[in-house]
Structure formats: structure tokens, C-alpha cells
Design a protein around this motif. Structure first.
Motif, PDB file in Angstrom:
ATOM      1  N   SER A  13       0.834  -1.205   0.000  1.00 31.88           N
ATOM      2  CA  SER A  13       0.000   0.000   0.000  1.00 31.88           C
ATOM      3  C   SER A  13       0.866   1.252   0.000  1.00 31.88           C
ATOM      4  O   SER A  13       2.048   1.221   0.332  1.00 31.88           O
ATOM      5  CB  SER A  13      -0.926   0.016   1.219  1.00 31.88           C
ATOM      6  OG  SER A  13      -0.164   0.095   2.406  1.00 31.88           O
ATOM      7  N   TRP A  15       0.259   5.252   1.372  1.00 32.68           N
ATOM      8  CA  TRP A  15      -0.609   6.204   2.068  1.00 32.68           C
ATOM      9  C   TRP A  15       0.042   7.577   2.094  1.00 32.68           C
ATOM     10  O   TRP A  15       1.244   7.677   2.284  1.00 32.68           O
ATOM     11  CB  TRP A  15      -0.863   5.756   3.506  1.00 32.68           C
ATOM     12  CG  TRP A  15      -1.765   4.591   3.599  1.00 32.68           C
ATOM     13  CD1 TRP A  15      -1.412   3.283   3.672  1.00 32.68           C
ATOM     14  CD2 TRP A  15      -3.182   4.618   3.617  1.00 32.68           C
ATOM     15  NE1 TRP A  15      -2.517   2.483   3.730  1.00 32.68           N
ATOM     16  CE2 TRP A  15      -3.628   3.287   3.704  1.00 32.68           C
ATOM     17  CE3 TRP A  15      -4.134   5.635   3.566  1.00 32.68           C
ATOM     18  CZ2 TRP A  15      -4.970   2.957   3.744  1.00 32.68           C
ATOM     19  CZ3 TRP A  15      -5.472   5.296   3.604  1.00 32.68           C
ATOM     20  CH2 TRP A  15      -5.880   3.975   3.694  1.00 32.68           C
ATOM     21  N   THR A  23      -5.152   9.836   1.955  1.00 35.35           N
ATOM     22  CA  THR A  23      -5.637   8.891   0.958  1.00 35.35           C
ATOM     23  C   THR A  23      -4.650   7.736   0.841  1.00 35.35           C
ATOM     24  O   THR A  23      -3.470   7.867   1.157  1.00 35.35           O
ATOM     25  CB  THR A  23      -5.789   9.554  -0.427  1.00 35.35           C
ATOM     26  OG1 THR A  23      -4.511  10.048  -0.846  1.00 35.35           O
ATOM     27  CG2 THR A  23      -6.799  10.682  -0.393  1.00 35.35           C
ATOM     28  N   GLY A  24      -5.153   6.616   0.364  1.00 34.28           N
ATOM     29  CA  GLY A  24      -4.300   5.452   0.184  1.00 34.28           C
ATOM     30  C   GLY A  24      -4.772   4.613  -0.977  1.00 34.28           C
ATOM     31  O   GLY A  24      -5.909   4.728  -1.450  1.00 34.28           O
ATOM     32  N   GLN A  25      -3.870   3.762  -1.451  1.00 32.29           N
ATOM     33  CA  GLN A  25      -4.195   2.826  -2.519  1.00 32.29           C
ATOM     34  C   GLN A  25      -3.235   1.660  -2.431  1.00 32.29           C
ATOM     35  O   GLN A  25      -2.171   1.770  -1.829  1.00 32.29           O
ATOM     36  CB  GLN A  25      -4.093   3.488  -3.888  1.00 32.29           C
ATOM     37  CG  GLN A  25      -2.694   3.997  -4.212  1.00 32.29           C
ATOM     38  CD  GLN A  25      -2.672   4.799  -5.495  1.00 32.29           C
ATOM     39  OE1 GLN A  25      -3.551   5.618  -5.742  1.00 32.29           O
ATOM     40  NE2 GLN A  25      -1.676   4.556  -6.313  1.00 32.29           N
ATOM     41  N   GLU A  40      -7.341  -4.765  -6.180  1.00 32.59           N
ATOM     42  CA  GLU A  40      -6.887  -3.384  -6.087  1.00 32.59           C
ATOM     43  C   GLU A  40      -7.858  -2.605  -5.200  1.00 32.59           C
ATOM     44  O   GLU A  40      -9.065  -2.819  -5.264  1.00 32.59           O
ATOM     45  CB  GLU A  40      -6.817  -2.740  -7.472  1.00 32.59           C
ATOM     46  CG  GLU A  40      -6.259  -1.335  -7.447  1.00 32.59           C
ATOM     47  CD  GLU A  40      -6.053  -0.743  -8.834  1.00 32.59           C
ATOM     48  OE1 GLU A  40      -5.775   0.459  -8.911  1.00 32.59           O
ATOM     49  OE2 GLU A  40      -6.176  -1.485  -9.835  1.00 32.59           O
ATOM     50  N   TRP A  41      -7.346  -1.698  -4.366  1.00 31.13           N
ATOM     51  CA  TRP A  41      -8.201  -0.935  -3.469  1.00 31.13           C
ATOM     52  C   TRP A  41      -7.727   0.513  -3.357  1.00 31.13           C
ATOM     53  O   TRP A  41      -6.574   0.825  -3.643  1.00 31.13           O
ATOM     54  CB  TRP A  41      -8.256  -1.576  -2.081  1.00 31.13           C
ATOM     55  CG  TRP A  41      -6.899  -1.666  -1.424  1.00 31.13           C
ATOM     56  CD1 TRP A  41      -6.035  -2.714  -1.491  1.00 31.13           C
ATOM     57  CD2 TRP A  41      -6.281  -0.673  -0.631  1.00 31.13           C
ATOM     58  NE1 TRP A  41      -4.899  -2.422  -0.788  1.00 31.13           N
ATOM     59  CE2 TRP A  41      -5.026  -1.178  -0.238  1.00 31.13           C
ATOM     60  CE3 TRP A  41      -6.650   0.590  -0.206  1.00 31.13           C
ATOM     61  CZ2 TRP A  41      -4.142  -0.454   0.553  1.00 31.13           C
ATOM     62  CZ3 TRP A  41      -5.766   1.313   0.583  1.00 31.13           C
ATOM     63  CH2 TRP A  41      -4.541   0.789   0.959  1.00 31.13           C
ATOM     64  N   THR A  42      -8.650   1.398  -2.979  1.00 30.02           N
ATOM     65  CA  THR A  42      -8.356   2.801  -2.694  1.00 30.02           C
ATOM     66  C   THR A  42      -9.150   3.201  -1.463  1.00 30.02           C
ATOM     67  O   THR A  42     -10.135   2.542  -1.098  1.00 30.02           O
ATOM     68  CB  THR A  42      -8.753   3.730  -3.858  1.00 30.02           C
ATOM     69  OG1 THR A  42     -10.164   3.615  -4.071  1.00 30.02           O
ATOM     70  CG2 THR A  42      -8.002   3.388  -5.128  1.00 30.02           C
ATOM     71  N   GLY A  61     -13.231   2.883   1.813  1.00 32.39           N
ATOM     72  CA  GLY A  61     -12.932   2.931   0.393  1.00 32.39           C
ATOM     73  C   GLY A  61     -13.574   1.795  -0.370  1.00 32.39           C
ATOM     74  O   GLY A  61     -14.490   1.131   0.118  1.00 32.39           O
ATOM     75  N   TRP A  63     -12.901  -1.562  -3.402  1.00 31.45           N
ATOM     76  CA  TRP A  63     -11.963  -2.561  -3.913  1.00 31.45           C
ATOM     77  C   TRP A  63     -12.599  -3.310  -5.071  1.00 31.45           C
ATOM     78  O   TRP A  63     -13.814  -3.341  -5.198  1.00 31.45           O
ATOM     79  CB  TRP A  63     -11.541  -3.542  -2.820  1.00 31.45           C
ATOM     80  CG  TRP A  63     -12.665  -4.369  -2.258  1.00 31.45           C
ATOM     81  CD1 TRP A  63     -13.460  -4.057  -1.194  1.00 31.45           C
ATOM     82  CD2 TRP A  63     -13.130  -5.633  -2.740  1.00 31.45           C
ATOM     83  NE1 TRP A  63     -14.378  -5.045  -0.987  1.00 31.45           N
ATOM     84  CE2 TRP A  63     -14.200  -6.037  -1.920  1.00 31.45           C
ATOM     85  CE3 TRP A  63     -12.746  -6.471  -3.786  1.00 31.45           C
ATOM     86  CZ2 TRP A  63     -14.887  -7.229  -2.118  1.00 31.45           C
ATOM     87  CZ3 TRP A  63     -13.431  -7.660  -3.975  1.00 31.45           C
ATOM     88  CH2 TRP A  63     -14.483  -8.026  -3.139  1.00 31.45           C
TER      89      TRP A  63
END
Length: 103
Positions: A13, A15, A23-25, A40-42, A61, A63
Motif C-alpha cells: 500500500s 498512504w 488517501t491510500g491505494q 486493487e483498493w483505494t 474505500g 476494492w
């Protein structure tokens, strides 16, 4: 047993956080029975107070399964959903993931 039981998940990840906001992904890879699938996620986070004088954040979030990434028992898996989480005073992060998958 379900498809996800006895599986192993590794994740990466990125952040960008400041004062509890950010925010993160990232990606999570789940492996089982010689196969794997990539998700995949945000998400976004905001502060919700303090515990033991440490700031806590609430995050949420979405995914989705990366199309075509499933192999072995995960072949043909598709879908996505939402997730939520909160940071704990001990430095851990409690998560809950919900969604719909098809195979």
C-alpha cells in the motif's frame, strides 16, 4: 469451507497522511491451492479523536478484483465492494471488507 478460508494474503500500500487525514491505494494478493488472485483498493481517512493520547483515524474505500488475475481455485473470480477500518491506540488497524464476488 469457502474459497477464502485457509488462504494467505499479502498486501502492498501507499498512504499519504497528514494530521489524520489522507488517501491510500494498494494491492492485495490472496493465494491458496496453487492459485492466486489480485485485488486493487483505494481509500480515504479522517481523524476521529484520540485514544491513549494517540490520534485515531477512520478510513473507508472501495476494492475490485483485477480482471483476469485469478488462477487455480480463483480462476474466473470477478467482483468488488467496500471496506472500512479504524486505527487502534496500540498501532494496529481493524478492517472489515464487504462485497460481491462471482465465479
Amino acid at each position: 469451507k469457502g474459497l477464502w478460508n485457509d488462504s494467505i494474503r499479502t498486501a502492498t500500500s501507499r498512504w499519504e497522511m497528514q494530521n489524520g487525514y489522507g488517501t491510500g491505494q494498494g494491492f492485495a494478493r490472496t493465494e491458496k491451492g496453487g492459485g492466486a488472485v489480485l485485488v486493487e483498493w483505494t481509500g480515504v481517512c479522517y481523524p476521529v479523536g484520540q485514544a491513549d493520547s494517540k490520534p485515531q483515524s477512520y478510513c473507508s474505500g472501495g476494492w475490485f478484483v483485477v480482471p483476469g488475475s485469478g488462477t487455480g481455485p480463483f480462476a474466473g473470480v470477478a467482483g468488488g465492494g467496500t471496506w472500512t477500518g479504524v486505527s487502534n491506540a496500540d498501532g494496529t488497524f481493524a478492517e472489515e471488507w464487504n462485497g460481491m464476488l462471482e465465479q
